[in-house]
Design a protein around this motif. Structure first.
Motif, PDB file in Angstrom:
ATOM      1  N   ARG A 103      -1.298  -3.312  -3.587  1.00  0.00           N
ATOM      2  CA  ARG A 103      -1.931  -3.578  -4.895  1.00  0.00           C
ATOM      3  C   ARG A 103      -1.236  -4.742  -5.593  1.00  0.00           C
ATOM      4  NH1 ARG A 103      -3.139   2.362  -5.740  1.00  0.00           N
ATOM      5  NH2 ARG A 103      -1.084   2.624  -6.661  1.00  0.00           N
ATOM      6  N   THR A 104       0.082  -4.810  -5.481  1.00  0.00           N
ATOM      7  CA  THR A 104       0.820  -5.922  -6.101  1.00  0.00           C
ATOM      8  C   THR A 104       0.375  -7.260  -5.502  1.00  0.00           C
ATOM      9  OG1 THR A 104       2.725  -4.484  -6.430  1.00  0.00           O
ATOM     10  CG2 THR A 104       3.127  -6.879  -6.506  1.00  0.00           C
TER      11      THR A 104
ATOM     12  N   ASP B 295       1.623   0.653  -3.409  1.00  0.00           N
ATOM     13  CA  ASP B 295       1.864  -0.308  -4.490  1.00  0.00           C
ATOM     14  C   ASP B 295       2.020  -1.731  -3.964  1.00  0.00           C
ATOM     15  OD1 ASP B 295       3.808   1.913  -6.675  1.00  0.00           O
ATOM     16  OD2 ASP B 295       1.628   1.596  -6.380  1.00  0.00           O
ATOM     17  N   SER B 296       2.669  -1.882  -2.791  1.00  0.00           N
ATOM     18  CA  SER B 296       2.925  -3.249  -2.288  1.00  0.00           C
ATOM     19  C   SER B 296       1.610  -3.981  -2.035  1.00  0.00           C
ATOM     20  CB  SER B 296       3.732  -3.163  -0.984  1.00  0.00           C
ATOM     21  OG  SER B 296       3.000  -2.417  -0.020  1.00  0.00           O
TER      22      SER B 296
END
Ligand code: P6P
Length: 336
Positions: free
Chosen positions: A226-227, A223-224
């Motif tokens: 993609r964020t 997620d990090s």
């Protein structure tokens, strides 16, 4: 300071190395000779790469060339050129190449240096005429002079490199290296067969608006990542991914940007090789004022190596972009 294409300042790589020799802590001329050996092989590979389509040296093995030798893929051809140049130069006691699992002993056991290298990275790009590169990393040996080099000579860690660099075979061929005193760029003038100093002091911009990664792995990314990428897109940054490490790196070095190769399910430890891809690029980027990390708390150059061909994730480029991606751990100083 922008890295505008300076006019060639008229000094060749050979002459520059001789002038700077006094700067080397062990100014015995051996490291100078080693850099010249690499540049010589680079000129030969430049010629091979630029006639690849004509001389039918792209693609697979098995066919015969005009000398009746077994056809080699261009990366094997480059491997042979660099190994031969380093053997003849007699400053290197051993070589680690991506093309061979084992250390290559040069029979110069009196050589004080070892070289870890990727003779031609991304050679699958050759067949479609995309820029490719050679990567190299140089250490002084730590095993006794005259003895056979061992893996220990190559597993000293990124901060023990005495020199590192790459040769980019692009719209022009450039030789870019550091010995710990900044980053210098030389451009090849093939009509004269010489590399000329074209960029005396390469500095990566602290900030950038280019992100380089293979978004085909989007659903693999944590997620990090993609964020961070979503934030880049919200800011209308540019996605630029050539799929050839040296070409992507070089563009970001000059224009600012970040290259990301996170762990994927296909390569859970990352795809890129620590010793002869990530360490040299990390030394260069730090010398140019940027950062190369695997997390907010670990810089690439501080990874303790355990295997010769081990892989690692890589996040490398402009300090402010690396900081935005991994957070401001102690390895990533505040910008400015
Ligand atoms: P992917 C080329 O094969 C290479 O080693 C690097 O030059 C390049 O940056 C990377 O792999 C591309 O990998 O998984 O995006 O195709």
């Amino acid at each position: 300071k922008e890295n505008t294409l300076a006019q060639p300042v008229g000094i060749t790589l050979e002459r520059y190395i001789m002038r700077k020799q006094a700067e080397f802590p062990f100014a015995t001329g051996e490291l100078s000779q080693l850099l010249r050996d690499l540049a010589l092989a680079g000129k030969i590979v430049h010629r091979d790469v630029n006639r690849a389509g004509l001389a039918d040296i792209t693609g697979g093995m098995g066919t015969q060339n005009v000398q009746g030798e077994n056809q080699k893929k261009l990366d094997m051809e480059a491997h042979i050129r660099f190994v031969r140049a380093l053997k003849n130069g007699r400053e290197t006691c051993a070589i680690l190449s991506e093309e061979e699992a084992e250390i290559i002993h040069t029979d110069n056991d009196s050589g004080n240096y070892v070289v870890a290298m990727d003779p031609l990275d991304g050679s699958s790009n050759i067949d479609v005429n995309v820029s490719i590169g050679t990567l190299f990393s140089i250490y002084r040996r730590i095993t006794p002079p005259g003895s056979k080099a061992t893996a220990a000579d190559f597993l000293q860690g990124g901060r023990r490199q005495v020199a590192a660099g790459y040769i980019l075979y692009g719209s022009s061929t450039m030789f870019v290296y550091t010995t710990g005193h900044g980053v210098m760029g030389f451009t090849y003038e093939q009509s004269l067969g010489e590399f000329f100093l074209s960029h005396p002091d390469i500095r990566v911009p602290q900030d950038g608006t280019i992100f380089s990664c293979n978004e085909g792995y989007w659903f693999d990314y944590p997620d990090s990542i993609r964020t961070f990428l979503m934030d880049c897109k919200r800011k209308e940054y540019s996605g630029r991914y050539i799929g050839s490490l040296v070409a992507d790196y070089h563009r970001n070095l000059f224009n600012g940007g970040i290259y990301l190769y996170p762990p994927t399910s296909k390569n859970p430890r990352g795809k890129l090789r620590l010793l002869y891809e990530c360490y040299p690029l990390a030394m260069l980027i730090e010398q140019a004022g940027g950062q190369a990390v695997i997390s907010a708390t670990e810089a690439i150059l501080d990874i303790v190596p355990t295997e010769l061909h081990q892989r690692t994730p890589l996040f490398i480029g402009s300090t402010n972009m690396v900081r935005a991606l991994v957070g401001a751990g102690e390895t990533v100083p505040a910008s400015g």
